[in-house]
Enzyme design. Sequence first.
Site, short mmCIF file in Angstrom:
data_model
loop_
_atom_site.label_atom_id
_atom_site.label_comp_id
_atom_site.label_asym_id
_atom_site.label_seq_id
_atom_site.Cartn_x
_atom_site.Cartn_y
_atom_site.Cartn_z
N SER A 169 10.89 -10.16 82.93
CA SER A 169 9.83 -9.19 83.14
C SER A 169 10.14 -8.15 84.22
O SER A 169 9.46 -7.13 84.28
CB SER A 169 8.54 -9.92 83.50
OG SER A 169 8.67 -10.57 84.75
N SER A 198 13.01 -14.01 84.90
CA SER A 198 12.64 -12.59 84.99
C SER A 198 13.42 -11.73 85.96
O SER A 198 13.27 -10.52 85.95
CB SER A 198 11.15 -12.48 85.34
OG SER A 198 10.40 -12.59 84.17
N LYS A 223 8.87 -4.45 92.60
CA LYS A 223 8.16 -4.84 91.37
C LYS A 223 6.66 -4.76 91.60
O LYS A 223 6.16 -5.18 92.65
CB LYS A 223 8.58 -6.27 90.98
CG LYS A 223 8.05 -6.72 89.61
CD LYS A 223 8.56 -8.11 89.24
CE LYS A 223 8.12 -8.52 87.84
NZ LYS A 223 8.65 -9.84 87.44
N1 GLN Z 1 10.27 -14.52 79.93
C1 GLN Z 1 9.63 -15.66 80.52
C2 GLN Z 1 8.16 -15.61 80.20
O1 GLN Z 1 7.77 -14.81 79.46
C3 GLN Z 1 9.87 -15.69 81.99
C4 GLN Z 1 9.10 -14.64 82.69
C5 GLN Z 1 9.29 -14.68 84.18
O2 GLN Z 1 10.24 -15.24 84.69
N2 GLN Z 1 8.32 -14.12 84.88
O3 GLN Z 1 7.38 -16.36 80.70
#
Ligand code: GLN
Length: 491
Positions: free
Chosen positions: A154, A178, A79
């Site tokens: 994400s 995410s 990532k």
């Molecule tokens: N979708 C969640 C957010 O937008 C979690 C994102 C994540 O775990 N980095 O914050």
Amino acid sequence: MSDLWRLTGHEAHEGLRRREFTAVELTESVLTRVLEVEPQVHAYITVTADVALEQAREADAKYASGTATPLAGIPVAVKDLIVTKGVRTTAGSRILENFVPPYDSHVYEQLRRAGAVMVGKANMDEFAMGSSTEHSAFGPTSNPWDISLVPGGSSGGSAAAVAAGEALVALGSDTGGSIRQPAAFCGVVGLDPTYGRVSRFGIVAFGSSLDQVGPIGRDVEDVAVMLDCIAGHDPRDATSNPEPKPDFRNYLARGIEGMRIGVPKEYFVEGMEPGVRARIDESLRILEQDLGCTVDRELSLPSTEHALAVYYIIAPSEASANLARYDGVKYGFSDRTGNSMWQNMEDTRQGGFGVEVKRRIMLGTYALSAGYYDAYYVKAQKVRTLINREFQAAFERYDLIVTPTAPTVAFPIGAKLDDPYAMYLNDIYTIPASVAGLPAISVPCGESEGLPVGVQFIGNFWQEGKLLQAAYAFETAVGWANRVAEVGGSG
Ligand code: GLN
């Protein structure tokens, strides 16, 4: 063998060990697959073919000298918020478009030591803020099972790369879901470790009391192998657990007869698609009848309904502090057209951050500002404690908690982009464990309308072994694991 990219990491390791093919051949097969499907999937921000081939040659030397460990020669997607020395690391943001780090993150150091092969830096929502990978400054990633749909986020690039055969395994990060939600949407396995299990040294920070790095794979065994590689103490991260880590792979084949599973009733409310519900009901039946667990559907976690609100105060508050460093002075994108330092800073942040990141910075700055701090931030921390206590009480009666990973299957690209609240709601099942710092894993449990559905197992602190043990038994019983998306009918 031409379709080496179809192998899991552990299968590939066996093949390499038996000299059926070389790490260079395996890497070339994956890179060819990347060339073939990347125009449709766009899982990567940067493909690192040269790095990959060099690392593959080094891995072949390890196999030749008999010093290869399980990840040697295995192609990995990383990532793009995981800092890699000499390789551009953008966190999906324009503000870091040209940032080439001068050092390695702990997790990448561990992968390198193990002889893994980095295929590329995976696409992601900018600074990991999002649930669809549409908030990347470098364009969205598509779901390999249907390219009109999102892969989740994400870590959407990491999950899509593994599902499409553009890597055998991947690293993602999870702040509120995410790793788990994109794993569910892409039909792969994703694990969010206990807070403190894996060092965050060299991870671009989003919400520091929530962020974790974790593995994604096409089956549970690969996820265990990856966790074994990246977990453990690192003095460079003050939150890293100094206790020695267990050997996670040892847990896999233990069986789960007699395990006590709690199913929180608050999770089975409106908003869950009927097809997802049917798969979760079926999963609970498998756990109970085929695998010999006890399943109690009367577990109550009443503070669950507040977890989303708590998260959307704490995570943006921490983000607003963490992102203050992007001022156009120290590194990254810098707009110097203004006539004062302040003007340049403002223009840099105005032009360098995307709309969702700005929304989070404003939310967080507001929640932390004098006069609102007690009403929002302090209150959220108190509710966080309540959520923790409820989980701890539950773990006195149950070994694991089982829930859906997401209320829906993958949704169309663009469907939730103009409605941040609808987007936030997709994390309703993953956020509570994040808020509590607990480990959780998403495992494929079948399909709804032809798309993968994930089931989530949540464990108590430091119980990743038990999670992997349950996930492995469950995966074997369901028989859905290790499927590669063809993407446009290739192969
Ligand atoms: N979708 C969640 C957010 O937008 C979690 C994102 C994540 O775990 N980095 O914050």
